[in-house]
Motif scaffolding. Structure first.
Motif, mmCIF file in Angstrom:
data_model
loop_
_atom_site.group_PDB
_atom_site.id
_atom_site.type_symbol
_atom_site.label_atom_id
_atom_site.label_comp_id
_atom_site.label_asym_id
_atom_site.label_seq_id
_atom_site.Cartn_x
_atom_site.Cartn_y
_atom_site.Cartn_z
ATOM 1 N N ALA A 20 24.709 48.770 64.052
ATOM 2 C CA ALA A 20 25.927 49.308 64.664
ATOM 3 C C ALA A 20 25.792 49.346 66.179
ATOM 4 C CB ALA A 20 26.233 50.699 64.112
ATOM 5 N N SER A 21 24.604 49.708 66.667
ATOM 6 C CA SER A 21 24.367 49.745 68.107
ATOM 7 C C SER A 21 24.433 48.341 68.704
ATOM 8 C CB SER A 21 22.993 50.380 68.380
ATOM 9 O OG SER A 21 22.698 50.370 69.757
ATOM 10 N N VAL A 27 30.353 44.053 71.636
ATOM 11 C CA VAL A 27 31.769 44.267 71.956
ATOM 12 C C VAL A 27 31.919 44.710 73.408
ATOM 13 C CG1 VAL A 27 33.815 45.642 71.426
ATOM 14 C CG2 VAL A 27 32.390 44.765 69.569
ATOM 15 N N SER A 28 31.044 45.589 73.854
ATOM 16 C CA SER A 28 31.106 46.065 75.238
ATOM 17 C C SER A 28 30.900 44.920 76.229
ATOM 18 C CB SER A 28 30.046 47.152 75.465
ATOM 19 O OG SER A 28 30.071 47.618 76.792
ATOM 20 N N ILE A 45 41.937 46.198 75.852
ATOM 21 C CA ILE A 45 40.984 45.130 75.559
ATOM 22 C C ILE A 45 40.160 45.479 74.325
ATOM 23 C CG2 ILE A 45 38.882 44.007 76.399
ATOM 24 C CD1 ILE A 45 40.093 44.117 79.216
ATOM 25 N N GLU A 46 39.654 46.710 74.274
ATOM 26 C CA GLU A 46 38.850 47.119 73.117
ATOM 27 C C GLU A 46 39.696 47.154 71.848
ATOM 28 O OE1 GLU A 46 35.444 49.884 75.318
ATOM 29 O OE2 GLU A 46 37.155 50.841 74.312
ATOM 30 N N LEU A 47 40.973 47.518 71.973
ATOM 31 C CA LEU A 47 41.852 47.532 70.808
ATOM 32 C C LEU A 47 42.069 46.125 70.268
ATOM 33 C CD1 LEU A 47 43.532 49.540 69.095
ATOM 34 C CD2 LEU A 47 45.484 49.007 70.568
ATOM 35 N N VAL A 48 42.246 45.157 71.158
ATOM 36 C CA VAL A 48 42.416 43.759 70.740
ATOM 37 C C VAL A 48 41.125 43.222 70.131
ATOM 38 C CG1 VAL A 48 42.844 41.415 71.573
ATOM 39 C CG2 VAL A 48 44.276 43.292 72.373
ATOM 40 N N LEU A 49 39.990 43.556 70.728
ATOM 41 C CA LEU A 49 38.713 43.125 70.164
ATOM 42 C C LEU A 49 38.489 43.736 68.784
ATOM 43 C CD1 LEU A 49 36.416 43.309 73.325
ATOM 44 C CD2 LEU A 49 36.930 41.250 71.998
ATOM 45 N N ALA A 272 36.537 49.005 62.221
ATOM 46 C CA ALA A 272 36.215 48.213 63.404
ATOM 47 C C ALA A 272 36.069 49.100 64.634
ATOM 48 C CB ALA A 272 37.297 47.157 63.634
ATOM 49 N N TRP A 273 36.900 50.142 64.720
ATOM 50 C CA TRP A 273 36.842 51.056 65.862
ATOM 51 C C TRP A 273 35.529 51.847 65.861
ATOM 52 C CZ3 TRP A 273 39.602 50.461 69.950
ATOM 53 C CH2 TRP A 273 39.771 51.495 70.877
ATOM 54 N N ALA A 274 35.073 52.230 64.674
ATOM 55 C CA ALA A 274 33.775 52.898 64.562
ATOM 56 C C ALA A 274 32.657 51.966 65.025
ATOM 57 C CB ALA A 274 33.542 53.346 63.119
ATOM 58 N N LEU A 275 32.767 50.691 64.674
ATOM 59 C CA LEU A 275 31.761 49.711 65.078
ATOM 60 C C LEU A 275 31.751 49.552 66.597
ATOM 61 C CD1 LEU A 275 29.748 47.922 63.469
ATOM 62 C CD2 LEU A 275 31.367 46.038 63.780
ATOM 63 N N VAL A 276 32.940 49.551 67.206
ATOM 64 C CA VAL A 276 33.028 49.463 68.667
ATOM 65 C C VAL A 276 32.307 50.640 69.317
ATOM 66 C CG1 VAL A 276 34.631 49.577 70.628
ATOM 67 C CG2 VAL A 276 35.163 48.124 68.659
ATOM 68 N N ALA A 277 32.399 51.811 68.671
ATOM 69 C CA ALA A 277 31.743 53.015 69.192
ATOM 70 C C ALA A 277 30.270 53.076 68.841
ATOM 71 C CB ALA A 277 32.449 54.259 68.661
ATOM 72 N N GLY A 278 29.775 52.120 68.039
ATOM 73 C CA GLY A 278 28.361 52.103 67.682
ATOM 74 C C GLY A 278 28.007 53.001 66.524
ATOM 75 N N ARG A 279 28.987 53.320 65.679
ATOM 76 C CA ARG A 279 28.745 54.177 64.518
ATOM 77 C C ARG A 279 28.879 53.381 63.225
ATOM 78 N NH1 ARG A 279 32.807 56.755 64.153
ATOM 79 N NH2 ARG A 279 33.807 56.756 66.200
#
Length: 332
Positions: A20-21, A27-28, A45-49, A272-279
């Protein structure tokens, strides 16, 4: 550059904190690259990714000149993929989007000439200016990732993302998107105007065309999509999503609530949003943050409510206030 996929190639089983990290870092890095072209719009941008990772499509409702085309091109460049732009006009035909079959007289066979829909990132510019017949050409490809022409099925590129735009101000000569078309967009959002600091940076860089570096490959994005499907969604989170969707169907201002596809989209986007946050797990805050961009455009309001100035976004906001939040962090 992000780590190559073979460093974490095993995608079966539960998603670990380490993976996840890694995904969040990837993504970052992609978001940083896209910010070369889109200044001051990190969340968009993060929402589109996240939508790309969730395997969905994006509808951008915004006025001209806010960077919609630049966003689509920046996404394609950041992942070293292909992109195409389709300018939707009243005279555009379905074959102009999907492609056509042409008879080759020399060889005596029919050959398929692929249309611009065969790309990783497709910008459907001013989609509501095309006729309903042409708009319907996107229904199959957005859902099934394939195009059928003259009885022959042709798969499109993978990964595949449609970023469609429409102008909320100018409605002359447009065709409202039907509910079936809207329901195929996982997210509806807008870029909006930049703040003062971002505007200053844009003006200072106006003489130079920003270069978006390719920081990941298509294989990396494919692996991010696989990781997203492994994010843990607890039964209480799934129940919370169910209650939110059911509430859209019971709201007095709503004639048609969110569909089953809407509920699935909210869960996939939350993952996907959790993955963006590294969770490796979804929290209630993930669901709450995404409820409006995922569900609002799927609601059909009662005419009386629209006349009174009620918006779908306001309905979703009230539902979020009225629905109890699960008292857990989403971990297994």
């Amino acid at each position: 550059m992000t780590p190559e996929p073979n460093l974490v190639a095993e995608t079966t089983g539960p998603l670990t904190d380490e993976r996840a990290s890694w995904a969040s870092e990837a993504v970052s890095t992609a978001a940083d690259a896209m910010e070369h072209a889109i200044q001051g719009k990190r969340r968009v941008i993060e929402l589109v990714l996240a939508t790309t990772i969730a395997g969905g499509h994006v509808l951008l409702e915004d006025v001209p000149g806010t960077g919609k085309t630049a966003l689509a091109r920046a996404l394609a460049k950041s992942m070293h993929g292909t992109s195409s732009r389709i300018q939707f006009t009243p005279d555009l035909l379905p074959g102009d989007v999907t492609g056509i079959t042409v008879y080759d007289q020399k060889q005596g066979i029919f050959e398929f000439h692929a249309g611009p829909i065969f790309a990783n990132v497709v910008l459907a510019d001013e989609i509501n200016r095309a006729s309903p017949k042409t708009q319907s050409a996107l229904l199959e490809v957005m859902e099934e990732h394939q195009v059928t022409v003259d009885g022959q099925t042709h798969p499109v590129s993978s990964p595949f993302l449609v970023i469609a735009t429409q102008n909320p101000v100018e409605q002359a000569g447009t065709y409202r998107l039907p509910e079936a078309q809207l329901d195929r967009f996982m997210v509806k959002t807008s870029i909006g105007y930049p703040d003062d600091a971002a505007m200053m940076r844009i003006l200072q860089q106006s003489a130079v065309t920003p270069e978006v570096p390719a920081v990941m490959n298509v294989g990396t994005l494919t692996q991010l999509q696989q990781f997203s499907r492994s994010v843990y969604v607890s039964p209480l989170i799934a129940e919370y999503i169910t209650r939110l969707v059911e509430s859209t169907r019971r709201a007095a201002e709503v004639r048609l609530g969110a569909s089953v596809r809407g509920a699935l989209s909210l869960q996939r986007m939350a993952s996907a949003w959790a993955l963006v946050a590294g969770r490796p797990y979804v929290t209630p805050d993930d669901v709450r943050e995404l409820a409006t961009p995922v569900l609002a455009h799927r609601l059909v309001l009662e005419p009386e409510a629209e006349f009174d100035g009620v918006t779908a976004e306001a309905v979703i906001g009230q539902i979020l206030l009225d629905t109890p939040i699960p008292q857990e962090n989403g971990t297994a």
